[in-house]
Every structure is written in structure tokens, then in C-alpha cells.
Design a protein around this motif. Structure first.
Motif, PDB file in Angstrom:
ATOM      1  N   ALA A  16     -36.539  49.970 -23.692  1.00 35.79           N
ATOM      2  CA  ALA A  16     -35.614  50.803 -24.472  1.00 35.79           C
ATOM      3  C   ALA A  16     -36.391  51.770 -25.359  1.00 35.79           C
ATOM      4  O   ALA A  16     -37.314  51.367 -26.077  1.00 35.79           O
ATOM      5  N   MET A  39     -32.502  49.533 -20.467  1.00 40.55           N
ATOM      6  CA  MET A  39     -31.223  48.863 -20.227  1.00 40.55           C
ATOM      7  C   MET A  39     -30.061  49.753 -20.686  1.00 40.55           C
ATOM      8  O   MET A  39     -30.098  50.344 -21.758  1.00 40.55           O
ATOM      9  N   GLN A  68     -31.517  49.776 -14.911  1.00 44.93           N
ATOM     10  CA  GLN A  68     -31.206  48.450 -15.446  1.00 44.93           C
ATOM     11  C   GLN A  68     -29.943  48.526 -16.297  1.00 44.93           C
ATOM     12  O   GLN A  68     -29.791  49.453 -17.099  1.00 44.93           O
ATOM     13  N   ASN A  97     -29.926  42.834 -16.891  1.00 44.23           N
ATOM     14  CA  ASN A  97     -30.659  42.247 -18.013  1.00 44.23           C
ATOM     15  C   ASN A  97     -30.005  40.968 -18.541  1.00 44.23           C
ATOM     16  O   ASN A  97     -28.851  40.978 -18.970  1.00 44.23           O
ATOM     17  N   LYS A 139     -33.298  39.975 -14.631  1.00 48.72           N
ATOM     18  CA  LYS A 139     -34.470  39.787 -15.490  1.00 48.72           C
ATOM     19  C   LYS A 139     -34.074  38.867 -16.635  1.00 48.72           C
ATOM     20  O   LYS A 139     -33.149  39.179 -17.387  1.00 48.72           O
ATOM     21  N   ASN A 200     -43.800  38.438 -15.819  1.00 44.87           N
ATOM     22  CA  ASN A 200     -43.793  39.363 -16.952  1.00 44.87           C
ATOM     23  C   ASN A 200     -44.134  38.618 -18.246  1.00 44.87           C
ATOM     24  O   ASN A 200     -43.656  37.517 -18.469  1.00 44.87           O
ATOM     25  N   ASP A 202     -47.280  39.520 -21.546  1.00 48.30           N
ATOM     26  CA  ASP A 202     -48.688  39.497 -21.965  1.00 48.30           C
ATOM     27  C   ASP A 202     -49.682  39.969 -20.923  1.00 48.30           C
ATOM     28  O   ASP A 202     -50.772  39.391 -20.814  1.00 48.30           O
ATOM     29  N   ARG A 225     -45.438  46.083 -22.766  1.00 44.60           N
ATOM     30  CA  ARG A 225     -46.195  46.623 -23.897  1.00 44.60           C
ATOM     31  C   ARG A 225     -47.599  47.057 -23.486  1.00 44.60           C
ATOM     32  O   ARG A 225     -48.173  47.964 -24.084  1.00 44.60           O
TER      33      ARG A 225
HETATM   34  C1  LIG Z   1     -39.883  48.490 -27.135  1.00 53.35           C
HETATM   35  C2  LIG Z   1     -39.386  47.513 -26.098  1.00 53.35           C
HETATM   36  C3  LIG Z   1     -38.217  47.785 -25.420  1.00 53.35           C
HETATM   37  C4  LIG Z   1     -37.751  46.903 -24.434  1.00 53.35           C
HETATM   38  N1  LIG Z   1     -36.613  47.210 -23.745  1.00 53.35           N
HETATM   39  C5  LIG Z   1     -36.228  46.414 -22.702  1.00 53.35           C
HETATM   40  C6  LIG Z   1     -35.118  46.781 -21.881  1.00 53.35           C
HETATM   41  O1  LIG Z   1     -34.467  47.804 -22.066  1.00 53.35           O
HETATM   42  N2  LIG Z   1     -34.794  45.929 -20.849  1.00 53.35           N
HETATM   43  C7  LIG Z   1     -35.513  44.780 -20.589  1.00 53.35           C
HETATM   44  O2  LIG Z   1     -35.199  44.059 -19.633  1.00 53.35           O
HETATM   45  N3  LIG Z   1     -36.547  44.438 -21.364  1.00 53.35           N
HETATM   46  C8  LIG Z   1     -36.931  45.225 -22.388  1.00 53.35           C
HETATM   47  N4  LIG Z   1     -38.030  44.881 -23.123  1.00 53.35           N
HETATM   48  C9  LIG Z   1     -38.808  43.690 -22.743  1.00 53.35           C
HETATM   49  C10 LIG Z   1     -39.932  44.064 -21.781  1.00 53.35           C
HETATM   50  O3  LIG Z   1     -39.420  44.628 -20.591  1.00 53.35           O
HETATM   51  C11 LIG Z   1     -40.789  42.837 -21.428  1.00 53.35           C
HETATM   52  O4  LIG Z   1     -39.973  41.872 -20.815  1.00 53.35           O
HETATM   53  C12 LIG Z   1     -41.435  42.222 -22.659  1.00 53.35           C
HETATM   54  O5  LIG Z   1     -41.988  43.204 -23.494  1.00 53.35           O
HETATM   55  C13 LIG Z   1     -42.513  41.203 -22.261  1.00 53.35           C
HETATM   56  O6  LIG Z   1     -43.594  41.802 -21.604  1.00 53.35           O
HETATM   57  P1  LIG Z   1     -44.969  42.135 -22.396  1.00 53.35           P
HETATM   58  O7  LIG Z   1     -45.401  40.863 -23.086  1.00 53.35           O
HETATM   59  O8  LIG Z   1     -45.901  42.544 -21.293  1.00 53.35           O
HETATM   60  O9  LIG Z   1     -44.671  43.223 -23.359  1.00 53.35           O
HETATM   61  C14 LIG Z   1     -38.477  45.715 -24.142  1.00 53.35           C
HETATM   62  C15 LIG Z   1     -39.647  45.446 -24.853  1.00 53.35           C
HETATM   63  C16 LIG Z   1     -40.121  46.322 -25.814  1.00 53.35           C
HETATM   64  C17 LIG Z   1     -41.399  46.007 -26.530  1.00 53.35           C
END
Ligand SMILES: Cc1cc2nc3c(=O)[nH]c(=O)nc-3n(C[C@H](O)[C@H](O)[C@H](O)COP(=O)(O)O)c2cc1C
Length: 321
Positions: A16, A39, A68, A97, A139, A200, A202, A225
Motif C-alpha cells: 500500500a 490492496m 490484489q 488479502n 495471501k 514471504n 524478511d 520491505r
Molecule cells: C508499507 C507496506 C504496505 C503493505 N501493503 C500491503 C498490501 O497492500 N497488501 C498485502 O497483502 N500486504 C501488504 N504489506 C505486507 C507485505 O506485502 C509483506 O507481506 C510484509 O511486508 C512481509 O514481508 P517483508 O518482511 O519482506 O517486508 C505491506 C507492507 C508494508 C511494509
């Protein structure tokens, strides 16, 4: 091991406020096999909210961007999928989602809160399958909290309802984004399902990618991230898979990348919006570069694209490498 990595999907996560058109195009350029819009609310789409409709925009340059959505009302989901999403012939997949932990969403019983209602999860999966011929994924997270980890149950429901693959963010709703993602649970899900499982949580480096693949044997990864401010991670992973080594971007290359992203965004959005939306990206790109906090603060105050470009170009000329 490297040979086996060739078939793994490397995707950009729905993010997002981040996975917008410019950023998606850049991730695609560096090798993302798939990208997703952020999303999008089924409810808001149902009521034809203009701003929400805009979130579905995908440029003709994008090769594999998908949508999504989130929601909970079955009739709303059905209508939106049939009338608005299924007819998008520029997408081949829909992600649903069930992982968002943010109170604004969960208080309505949407996002990750759905995991507390496996029956509703089943109904949603069935409605999605009935309403769409596209490839579908769900997800989700490990569960609501440490004592209620039901990701195996949710994964099986999805599989039984004909969902094509699942993406597991290996944290609970309660954890939000803190603590270490439990890759062990991704491995368990992979062992228990016959449909593909995407890992997914880290993945911030090529080494993390190698480790998560070795540990979970998942069918692919979703970068979140780790890709923010570092779309080069896709290139590094792809280079590693191909050659066994990889090159990190130079600071100057990083600045060029920021400039390219501004240019791409400007093809699709007006200047004012681009200037505000890019702040988050710029701050992520600049993290760790010398003197970058000053540059970031300066850019955050600017309202004109030419001034932003001047600051970036001057900064680039001062950087080594
Ligand atoms: C700023 C931000 C926005 C996110 N927006 C969504 C989203 O719109 N839909 C979704 O399924 N997950 C969203 N997530 C979760 C990420 O897709 C991911 O599942 C989560 O960050 C874990 O992965 P990471 O540890 O590699 O960051 C968001 C995460 C962050 C940090």
C-alpha cells in the motif's frame, strides 16, 4: 541448488502506497516475475469510488502486473470480481488479502481478521473461484496470534476451493511487522499442500533469498520491505541464479534510478501527486547514503519537479562511485 532456483517465482509484494505504477515497472525491469497493485477495497470498488478505481490502473508497459483486493461481504466480492476485475484483460491473476493487520481493516472483519473465521474464508474462496477464470491466490499470515496459528487450515481450505496458489507471510496478525518471520512454518505449509506456496517475510538480501529457499523449499518468494528503495534486489537475485555472483548498485546508479522513477510516474500522474507520493520512495532509496538525510529533507519541502531533479543531480555529482 542454483539450478533448482531457476524455476522459482520472484514477485513484488502488494505494498500500500508503494507498489504503484513507476515502482512496479522498475521492479519488472530488474527481473520481478510478477507484481501486484496495492490492496484495493472491494467495498469501495462496489460503490464506484473514483480514487479506488484509480488504484486498479495498470500501464500498457507492464507485462505481468496483477490486482490484489480485500473485503468480506460475499455479494460485494462476487459483483466486484465479475464486473470490475474479471473484465481486466491486462491481468492474469487476482490476489485476495487475508493478511492485513491494520486496525482500520481488521475492525471490519477484513484482512487478517478473516483468519479467525475459517468458514468465511471458505465462502470467500468459493465465491472467488466461481467468479473468476483467472489464476487466484490468497495471501495470509500464520494466524491471529501465537496461540491461534491456523495457517495450515486456511491453506487447505484455499486448496480445496480451487485457489491456484497461496502466499504466506510468516508472522501473526499480532506481530504486525515485528519479530522474525517464522520460515519454519512456511516449510510446514509447503509440506502440507499440493498447490504452490510462495514464501514471504524478511527477505532483504540475496543471502536471505538463498536461505529461505533452502529452508522452506517454497515455490517462490515475494519481496516486500526488502525491495523498497532497493528494486536492485530483483536484479541481484536473478544475477546470482544465473552466474553464482552479483553486483550491488553504485550510489550514482541509485540516484539515476530515483530519477527514472520520477520520470515514469510523471507519464501517468500529475506533478503534484508524483512529488508527494515519491517522498516515501526517495527516503527508502537514500537510506544509508552519505549526507542523505539533508537531501531527503530538502526534497520533502520541494513542490516543483525541476527543483527536485536539480537537487538529485547535484547530489549525484558529489557522490563517489
Ligand atoms: C508499507 C507496506 C504496505 C503493505 N501493503 C500491503 C498490501 O497492500 N497488501 C498485502 O497483502 N500486504 C501488504 N504489506 C505486507 C507485505 O506485502 C509483506 O507481506 C510484509 O511486508 C512481509 O514481508 P517483508 O518482511 O519482506 O517486508 C505491506 C507492507 C508494508 C511494509
Amino acid at each position: 541448488m542454483r539450478e533448482q532456483l531457476k524455476n522459482k517465482q520472484i514477485m513484488l509484494a502488494p505494498l500500500a502506497g508503494v507498489s504503484d505504477v513507476g515502482f512496479r515497472l522498475i521492479c519488472e525491469k530488474y527481473g520481478a516475475d510478477k507484481t501486484f497493485t496495492e490492496m484495493v477495497s472491494c467495498n469501495a470498488l462496489y460503490y464506484d469510488n473514483k480514487k479506488t478505481d484509480d488504484l486498479l490502473f495498470i500501464s500498457e508497459r507492464e507485462k505481468n502486473c496483477n490486482v490484489q483486493v480485500f473485503g468480506r461481504k460475499l455479494d460485494v466480492i462476487e459483483k466486484v470480481i465479475k464486473d470490475k476485475i474479471e473484465i481486466m484483460d491486462n491481468i492474469s491473476e487476482i490476489s485476495f488479502n487475508m493478511g492485513c493487520p491494520v486496525a482500520k481493516i481488521t475492525k471490519n472483519g477484513e484482512g487478517c481478521q478473516l483468519m479467525a473465521e475459517p468458514k468465511r474464508v471458505e465462502e470467500i474462496c468459493k465465491i472467488l473461484r466461481k467468479s473468476s477464470k483467472k489464476k487466484l491466490n490468497i495471501k495470509f499470515r500464520l494466524g491471529i496470534d501465537e496461540n491461534n496459528k491456523n495457517y495450515l487450515e486456511i491453506g487447505k481450505i484455499a486448496q480445496d476451493c480451487g485457489i491456484d496458489y497461496v502466499i504466506l507471510h510468516a508472522r501473526t496478525k499480532e506481530q504486525f511487522y515485528s519479530g522474525k518471520a517464522s520460515w519454519e512454518d512456511i516449510k510446514k505449509l509447503k509440506e502440507n499442500l499440493s498447490i504452490p506456496v510462495i514464501a514471504n517475510g524478511d527477505i532483504f538480501s540475496v543471502e536471505d533469498f538463498i536461505n529461505i529457499m533452502e529452508e522452506t523449499l517454497a515455490d517462490g518468494v515475494m519481496l516486500a520491505r526488502g525491495a523498497m528503495g532497493n528494486p536492485f534486489l530483483f536484479r541481484e537475485i536473478k544475477e546470482y541464479i544465473k552466474n553464482g555472483n552479483y553486483k550491488k548498485p553504485s550510489p550514482k546508479e541509485l540516484i539515476d534510478q530515483i530519477i527514472e522513477q520520477y520520470e515514469l510516474e510523471l507519464l501517468y500522474k500529475d506533478e503534484k501527486l508524483v512529488i508527494t507520493q515519491m517522498r516515501k520512495h526517495v527516503s527508502a532509496y537514500l537510506k544509508g547514503l552519505e549526507n542523505s538525510s539533508k537531501i531527503r529533507d530538502k526534497i520533502n519541502k520541494l513542490k516543483n519537479i525541476d527543483e527536485v531533479m536539480d537537487v538529485l543531480n547535484n547530489y549525484k555529482s558529489m557522490l563517489k562511485g
